[in-house]
Design a protein around this motif. Structure first.
Motif, short mmCIF file in Angstrom:
data_model
loop_
_atom_site.label_atom_id
_atom_site.label_comp_id
_atom_site.label_asym_id
_atom_site.label_seq_id
_atom_site.Cartn_x
_atom_site.Cartn_y
_atom_site.Cartn_z
N ALA A 114 0.80 -1.19 -0.02
CA ALA A 114 0.09 -0.04 0.09
C ALA A 114 0.65 1.27 0.09
CB ALA A 114 -1.02 0.07 1.22
N GLU A 115 1.85 1.34 0.99
CA GLU A 115 2.66 2.57 0.87
C GLU A 115 3.33 2.92 -0.41
OE1 GLU A 115 5.72 5.30 3.58
OE2 GLU A 115 4.80 3.54 4.20
N PRO A 116 4.24 1.98 -1.00
CA PRO A 116 4.80 2.34 -2.24
C PRO A 116 3.99 2.69 -3.12
CG PRO A 116 6.02 0.21 -1.44
CD PRO A 116 4.65 0.32 -0.51
N ILE A 117 3.01 2.00 -3.58
CA ILE A 117 1.85 2.12 -4.67
C ILE A 117 1.39 3.57 -4.39
CG2 ILE A 117 -0.27 1.58 -5.28
CD1 ILE A 117 1.81 0.03 -6.73
N SER A 118 1.24 3.97 -3.06
CA SER A 118 0.52 5.37 -2.66
C SER A 118 1.35 6.31 -3.10
CB SER A 118 0.03 5.43 -1.41
OG SER A 118 -0.69 4.30 -0.72
N HIS A 119 2.80 6.10 -2.74
CA HIS A 119 3.52 7.34 -3.14
C HIS A 119 3.98 7.14 -4.81
CE1 HIS A 119 3.74 7.59 1.04
NE2 HIS A 119 4.67 6.94 1.12
N PHE A 120 3.82 6.16 -5.21
CA PHE A 120 4.18 6.18 -6.82
C PHE A 120 3.01 6.69 -7.50
CE2 PHE A 120 3.53 2.94 -10.36
CZ PHE A 120 4.92 3.54 -10.92
N LYS A 137 11.34 5.23 -7.54
CA LYS A 137 12.50 5.55 -6.56
C LYS A 137 12.29 6.39 -5.38
CE LYS A 137 15.81 5.40 -10.44
NZ LYS A 137 16.77 6.15 -11.28
N ASP A 138 11.61 7.29 -5.56
CA ASP A 138 11.20 8.05 -4.28
C ASP A 138 10.17 7.20 -3.49
OD1 ASP A 138 12.48 10.20 -5.09
OD2 ASP A 138 11.08 11.40 -5.77
N ALA A 139 9.23 6.55 -3.95
CA ALA A 139 8.30 5.66 -3.10
C ALA A 139 9.20 4.63 -2.52
CB ALA A 139 7.16 5.13 -4.34
N ILE A 140 10.01 3.96 -3.06
CA ILE A 140 10.67 3.06 -2.34
C ILE A 140 11.30 3.68 -1.16
CG2 ILE A 140 12.68 1.40 -2.27
CD1 ILE A 140 10.10 0.20 -3.39
N SER A 141 12.11 4.76 -1.41
CA SER A 141 12.97 5.48 -0.45
C SER A 141 11.99 6.03 0.66
CB SER A 141 13.75 6.51 -0.91
OG SER A 141 14.48 6.09 -2.20
N ILE A 142 10.83 6.12 0.48
CA ILE A 142 10.05 6.99 1.29
C ILE A 142 9.53 5.80 2.34
CG2 ILE A 142 7.87 8.39 1.84
CD1 ILE A 142 8.68 10.04 -0.47
N ALA A 143 9.05 4.75 1.87
CA ALA A 143 8.44 3.91 2.50
C ALA A 143 9.40 3.07 3.43
CB ALA A 143 8.10 2.49 1.58
N ILE A 144 10.51 3.05 2.95
CA ILE A 144 11.82 2.50 3.95
C ILE A 144 12.34 3.52 4.97
CG2 ILE A 144 13.99 1.33 4.05
CD1 ILE A 144 13.85 0.43 1.16
N TYR A 145 12.11 4.88 4.76
CA TYR A 145 12.30 5.68 5.60
C TYR A 145 11.48 5.78 6.76
CZ TYR A 145 11.73 10.40 7.50
OH TYR A 145 11.63 11.59 8.66
N HIS A 146 10.06 5.39 6.38
CA HIS A 146 8.95 5.24 7.41
C HIS A 146 9.07 4.33 8.45
CE1 HIS A 146 6.30 8.33 5.18
NE2 HIS A 146 7.04 9.05 5.88
#
Length: 536
Positions: A114-120, A137-146
């Motif tokens: 849900a989170e990577p797809i949401s930011h994607f 790339k941003d979606a993966i980075s932000i999800a792992i940051y969280h």
């Protein structure tokens, strides 16, 4: 109150137990009688906190992380979290496995897709095109940051405080014990009891929100499999059934059974990850795992301090709403779990050094989280279509997963598995994994809350523990009813408000730990005799 505790055959601090229980009961009754005004109050409180104190949450977690790294790398890193001659009770592999079981199972199942797809699909950073390579790339980075280093920072700081003061000084198993250098015998007075009551209530609400999210995901999975629907009644029925399972576990005292069940559940979760790796785009995902390391660490400095300060000046940004719904929500939610997870981590870490504790608790679960998101996140985005060329080639298939996530976040993982073989079997396994995580989390949280009341590592009477198990389920049920159609948004409002005082409380652990370290008889090579409590 002591006479009432004796009459009820309780083994607890009467003030802490009855005040905590009283607040819980009053809150539940208030939700039943005044759901509208209370919902409005939480919404207003959350809006004020996000607008005025969002920066405080973001800066605070970074300070915590910096302090933990300093503590591990300094000469204090040699200090053993227990008597000087103590050694770890668990091997590294068992320790790492238990760390995973304690803190991230349910969260990764809920947000893994849900989170990577949401930011994607809706990039939070300005100037990024949805569904583009940069958005992926941003979606993966932000999800792992969280859910990576910073989430485990929130668990590690109170865990270090518990492990140091409870394991090394044999102080009561309470949050107030961490503040002994600052309060001294005041930990047994009104201030100490207020700290413990606030911690118990925060833990109850944090677990209740997680149970609410878990019920929503199980309801979505059952609806996908059996067409049962996913309305409020279904969620309450699921919550009731699994709370009953948790209470049965408490009554039966199935510690070994719960531990075995947890290990099986972890194995099933890892099995799902390996299944996606094998039956998905294997080569693409293997390359993605390697590249994700670089993406995370290169983007981390920017993401860790970004708090959208120019939102009001730039019409292309979504404003404060995004961080309030994501980063601030995550930090507020996670910190309400921190007494629960921190105490659990402290118990399994007795005998380890400060350095082993900090780097082990920070790095091992964060590494697993990175791999989990690299597999589930990249595969989900590839199914949805990364880049204009790929999406044009996919035709009507492009964007189906992002639409499913937009319609229902709890349904994300089950919509994702529709792209794999053995779809119904895999979806059924996913429902079982979430359900077991749900039940064992509720059971473990009840035991921890009970210990925070008794002040000892041994559990209290069965009926005392059953009360807390039932209380968690009842609060979760009331939050689901309060949320209604608003769902996740309403839960975010509640936990952001509850998380603020707990966040301030955990921040105050830093000067207390520093003062404790400063009084150690220490040199650069070995740790001498610990100071006496009177030395504080």
């Amino acid at each position: 109150m002591k006479a009432l505790a004796d009459r009820l055959r309780l083994r607890t601090d009467p003030t802490i137990f009855f005040v905590s229980a009283g607040f819980t009961i009053v809150f539940v009754l208030a939700l039943v009688i005044f759901p509208g005004p209370i919902g409005d109050a939480f919404a207003a409180g959350r809006s004020w906190i996000v607008a005025n104190l969002g920066w405080f949450f973001i800066l605070g977690v970074n300070i915590w992380l910096g302090f933990l790294i300093w503590a591990a790398l300094s000469r204090h890193g040699h200090i053993r979290l227990g008597p000087k001659d103590s050694r770890p009770e668990y091997g590294n592999l068992s320790w790492f496995t238990m760390l995973f079981a304690g803190g991230i199972g349910t969260v990764l199942m809920f947000w893994g897709v849900a989170e990577p797809i949401s930011h994607f699909s809706e990039p939070p950073l300005p100037g990024v095109e949805p569904f583009s390579d940069e958005a992926a790339k941003d979606a993966i980075s932000i999800a792992i940051y969280h859910l990576g280093l910073h989430t485990w920072t929130i668990f590690t700081l109170p865990g270090l405080g518990f492990a140091y003061f409870i394991n090394r000084y044999d102080l009561p198993v309470r949050v107030s014990s961490v503040f002994y250098p600052l309060l001294k015998e005041g930990i047994n007075g009104p201030i100490g009891k207020a700290i413990d009551i606030a911690s118990i209530l925060g833990t109850l609400f944090g677990v209740a929100v997680s149970l609410g999210l878990g019920s929503s995901q199980i309801a979505a999975g059952l609806d996908a499999l059996l067409g049962t629907g996913d309305g409020t009644f279904v969620k309450i029925a699921i919550l009731t059934a699994l709370t009953a399972v948790a209470i049965t576990s408490i009554v039966a005292g199935l510690d070994k059974g719960v531990k075995l069940l947890s290990n099986i559940n972890i194995g099933m979760a890892v099995g799902l990850m390996v299944f996606v790796l094998i039956f998905g785009s294997t080569l693409f995902l293997l390359r993605g795992i390697v590249q994700t390391f670089g993406l995370y660490f290169s983007n981390l400095p920017h993401l860790a301090f970004w708090n959208d300060m120019l939102a009001n000046e730039n019409p292309d940004t979504p404003g404060w709403g995004w961080q309030g719904s994501w980063t601030v929500f995550y930090w507020a939610w996670t910190v309400t779990w921190s007494p629960f997870i921190g105490l659990f981590v402290a118990r399994i870490s007795r005998g380890r050094t400060v350095r082993e504790f900090v780097f082990g608790v920070l790095l091992a679960p964060s590494l697993f989280t990175l791999i989990w998101f690299a597999i589930f996140g990249w595969q989900a985005m590839e199914f949805d279509g990364i880049g204009q060329a790929a999406r044009a080639a996919m035709g009507d298939q492009a964007g189906q997963l992002s639409k499913a996530v937009s319609d229902s976040v709890p349904l994300a993982m089950f919509a994702f598995f529709e792209h794999f073989p053995f779809v119904h079997i895999v979806q059924g396994i996913a429902v079982v994994v979430v359900a077991i995580f749900f039940a064992t989390s509720s059971d473990s949280a009840s035991l921890v809350v009970d210990m925070l009341c008794t002040g000892t590592p041994t559990p209290g009477p069965v009926h005392q523990r059953v009360f807390w198990g039932a209380a968690e389920g009842l609060v979760a049920a009331m939050l689901i009813i309060l949320a209604g159609d608003a769902g996740l948004t309403a839960l975010q409002q509640v936990i952001t408000v509850v998380g603020l005082p707990i966040f301030i409380l955990v921040s105050m652990m830093i000067p207390s730990i520093i003062k404790g370290f400063a009084l150690e008889d220490i040199d650069h090579v070995s740790i001498g005799k610990r100071p006496k409590l009177d030395d504080f």
